[in-house]
Design an enzyme around this catalytic site. Structure first.
Site, PDB file in Angstrom:
ATOM      1  N   TYR A 296       0.815  -1.209   0.000  1.00 15.30           N
ATOM      2  CA  TYR A 296       0.000   0.000   0.000  1.00 15.30           C
ATOM      3  C   TYR A 296       0.853   1.266   0.000  1.00 15.30           C
ATOM      4  O   TYR A 296       0.472   2.281  -0.580  1.00 15.30           O
ATOM      5  CB  TYR A 296      -0.959  -0.009   1.191  1.00 15.30           C
ATOM      6  CG  TYR A 296      -2.143  -0.916   0.952  1.00 15.30           C
ATOM      7  CD1 TYR A 296      -3.267  -0.464   0.268  1.00 15.30           C
ATOM      8  CD2 TYR A 296      -2.123  -2.242   1.389  1.00 15.30           C
ATOM      9  CE1 TYR A 296      -4.350  -1.298   0.034  1.00 15.30           C
ATOM     10  CE2 TYR A 296      -3.204  -3.080   1.158  1.00 15.30           C
ATOM     11  CZ  TYR A 296      -4.305  -2.607   0.472  1.00 15.30           C
ATOM     12  OH  TYR A 296      -5.364  -3.429   0.227  1.00 15.30           O
TER      13      TYR A 296
ATOM     14  N   VAL B 107     -18.392 -10.877 -11.395  1.00 23.66           N
ATOM     15  CA  VAL B 107     -17.698 -10.464 -12.617  1.00 23.66           C
ATOM     16  C   VAL B 107     -16.310 -11.080 -12.597  1.00 23.66           C
ATOM     17  O   VAL B 107     -15.550 -10.867 -11.639  1.00 23.66           O
ATOM     18  CB  VAL B 107     -17.596  -8.937 -12.718  1.00 23.66           C
ATOM     19  CG1 VAL B 107     -16.741  -8.528 -13.917  1.00 23.66           C
ATOM     20  CG2 VAL B 107     -18.989  -8.314 -12.839  1.00 23.66           C
ATOM     21  N   PHE B 108     -15.953 -11.831 -13.618  1.00 27.12           N
ATOM     22  CA  PHE B 108     -14.604 -12.368 -13.714  1.00 27.12           C
ATOM     23  C   PHE B 108     -13.663 -11.219 -14.085  1.00 27.12           C
ATOM     24  O   PHE B 108     -13.907 -10.487 -15.045  1.00 27.12           O
ATOM     25  CB  PHE B 108     -14.525 -13.467 -14.761  1.00 27.12           C
ATOM     26  CG  PHE B 108     -15.305 -14.720 -14.391  1.00 27.12           C
ATOM     27  CD1 PHE B 108     -15.539 -15.062 -13.071  1.00 27.12           C
ATOM     28  CD2 PHE B 108     -15.812 -15.554 -15.370  1.00 27.12           C
ATOM     29  CE1 PHE B 108     -16.240 -16.197 -12.722  1.00 27.12           C
ATOM     30  CE2 PHE B 108     -16.503 -16.705 -15.042  1.00 27.12           C
ATOM     31  CZ  PHE B 108     -16.727 -17.036 -13.723  1.00 27.12           C
TER      32      PHE B 108
ATOM     33  N   TYR C 232     -13.768 -18.303  -5.159  1.00 30.86           N
ATOM     34  CA  TYR C 232     -12.727 -18.659  -6.118  1.00 30.86           C
ATOM     35  C   TYR C 232     -11.409 -18.956  -5.406  1.00 30.86           C
ATOM     36  O   TYR C 232     -11.237 -18.665  -4.225  1.00 30.86           O
ATOM     37  CB  TYR C 232     -12.520 -17.532  -7.137  1.00 30.86           C
ATOM     38  CG  TYR C 232     -12.362 -16.157  -6.522  1.00 30.86           C
ATOM     39  CD1 TYR C 232     -11.170 -15.767  -5.913  1.00 30.86           C
ATOM     40  CD2 TYR C 232     -13.417 -15.244  -6.546  1.00 30.86           C
ATOM     41  CE1 TYR C 232     -11.029 -14.506  -5.348  1.00 30.86           C
ATOM     42  CE2 TYR C 232     -13.286 -13.982  -5.980  1.00 30.86           C
ATOM     43  CZ  TYR C 232     -12.100 -13.616  -5.380  1.00 30.86           C
ATOM     44  OH  TYR C 232     -11.964 -12.375  -4.807  1.00 30.86           O
TER      45      TYR C 232
ATOM     46  N   GLU D 125      -7.993  -7.001   5.373  1.00 32.06           N
ATOM     47  CA  GLU D 125      -7.238  -8.107   4.786  1.00 32.06           C
ATOM     48  C   GLU D 125      -6.474  -8.880   5.851  1.00 32.06           C
ATOM     49  O   GLU D 125      -6.357 -10.112   5.769  1.00 32.06           O
ATOM     50  CB  GLU D 125      -6.316  -7.565   3.694  1.00 32.06           C
ATOM     51  CG  GLU D 125      -7.094  -7.133   2.453  1.00 32.06           C
ATOM     52  CD  GLU D 125      -6.371  -6.122   1.589  1.00 32.06           C
ATOM     53  OE1 GLU D 125      -5.130  -6.034   1.685  1.00 32.06           O
ATOM     54  OE2 GLU D 125      -7.044  -5.405   0.821  1.00 32.06           O
TER      55      GLU D 125
END
Length: 398
Positions: free
Chosen positions: A95, A391-392, A190, A137
């Site tokens: 970041y 959305v891929f 995924y 995260e």
């Protein structure tokens, strides 16, 4: 600390951002990769070449500026991006690099208005947003590492099966090299896949939907061989073609833990799964999971593809539909439509009795298909909150 003065300055720069458009983020990425080429091990460079990543980042920056007084409006976007970041193994240190190049990009493209006050405001605003992502995260990494079968960073897996599902789609089944358990996942999520092609300088990381139910021992993804023709030039998907042509049973590959904010949410309501092309993959995981659970509400499975040769999981899907007394409707654009549940042409909702008021609708496929499907559902009276989509690649609003 983000002050009222900072917020006012950020809001005053919105016209600047809108005038610059994706050119701003295009300059940013070019600058960052020039100074920090190692980040090409993380970022999807195919999306860089197509321009999709630049557009997605620009829209995210503009949305942040417009909602800086109401960050709750960005909760969904933050979660989606944080989930995707963990599948790239983004670290807190990244970041600082991104922030540096973002500020320098603003300085280089808007030097006439980029005063010390503007620089301070955007620096503080970026650090504030970055910390939100870093914290979320970190939570995701920790949760997965502490869950049975979980891990953080890359983990080595062996390909234990490779199955051709259709002319374009092949499934890969992975088992961990250490023979230990693997963390479960929500159907629709995924995996991050890391590929090291000896012919290329940098690693490639992609995300592929898990295409069957969780079993605590293996993972399965089903990958479409991407071959696009643009202005007479053939462009092959780097990772998809490498997986199809070079990765075989017995080979090892690095995976990142399952992630994603698109998944089946059990509201004990009718379910409609709508997909086109390779968008069938997360729907297959949801369908397999519902069958395993003995889901006792109506399920409708709607899929569109080019023809029977490109119809993945056809036999398995029909088996599950028949076993559970569910419904399926399939559309082929061309080819054989002799089976009762198969129609020819484009997907048509007017021929189906859909659970408009109570149902949950899950969409996945090419963006134009999902835009069409969502608009048709809204026109029929489906609440926007009951329409969920994946959305891929870089996110796009429908």
């Amino acid at each position: 600390m983000l002050t009222d003065k900072h917020i006012d300055i950020i809001k005053s720069t919105i016209p600047l951002l809108e005038n610059a458009g994706p050119a701003l983020t295009g300059h940013f990425y070019q600058r960052m990769f020039s100074h920090n080429p190692e980040l090409q091990d993380i970022f999807n460079m195919a999306n860089q070449h197509s321009g999709r990543q630049q557009v997605a980042l620009f829209e995210a920056i503009a949305a942040y500026a417009k909602n800086i007084e109401n960050l709750a409006a960005l909760t969904t976007a933050v979660e989606r991006i944080a989930q995707k970041h963990t599948s790239f193994n983004i670290k807190a240190d990244h970041y600082a690099i991104v922030g540096h190049h973002l500020i320098e990009t603003l300085r280089e493209l808007a030097s006439d208005v980029f005063t010390a006050d503007v620089e301070e405001a955007w620096t503080v605003a970026y650090q504030f947003l970055a910390q939100i992502f870093i914290n979320r995260e970190a939570e995701l990494y920790q949760q997965r590492a502490e869950t049975l079968g979980g891990w953080r960073d890359a983990r080595s897996f062996t390909v234990v099966d490779k199955v051709v599902e259709s002319t374009l789609v092949t499934s890969f089944v992975f088992m961990p090299v250490d023979d230990k358990a693997v963390i479960g996942f929500q159907p629709g999520q995924y995996l991050g896949i890391e590929v090291s092609d000896p012919s290329r300088e940098f690693k490639e990381i992609r995300q592929y939907s898990l295409s069957t139910k969780a079993n605590d021992q293996t993972y399965r993804i089903s990958v479409k061989r991407e071959i696009n023709n643009v202005d007479g030039i053939t462009a092959k998907g780097i990772v998809s073609n490498y997986l199809h042509d070079e990765v075989n049973v017995g080979d090892s590959i690095n995976l990142y833990a399952p992630a994603g904010d698109f998944f089946f949410n059990d509201r004990q309501a009718p379910v409609v799964l709508l997909s086109a092309g390779v968008g069938i993959t997360p729907m297959q995981a949801i369908l397999e999971t519902l069958a395993q659970q003995g889901y006792n509400h109506p399920v409708q499975y709607l899929h569109a593809c080019e023809n029977s040769e490109q119809h993945s999981f056809d036999q398995r899907t029909t088996e599950l539909i028949n076993q559970n007394n569910w419904q399926q409707h399939i559309w082929y654009r061309t080819g054989d439509v002799s089976q009762q549940h198969i129609l020819q042409g484009m997907m048509d909702f007017t021929k189906i009795d859909l659970p408009i008021e109570q149902g949950d609708f899950y969409l996945c496929g090419p963006i134009p298909f999902m835009q069409f499907a969502k608009q048709q559902l809204l026109t029929l009276g489906v609440a926007a909150s009951n329409i969920h989509y994946e959305v891929f690649g870089p996110h796009a609003d429908l």
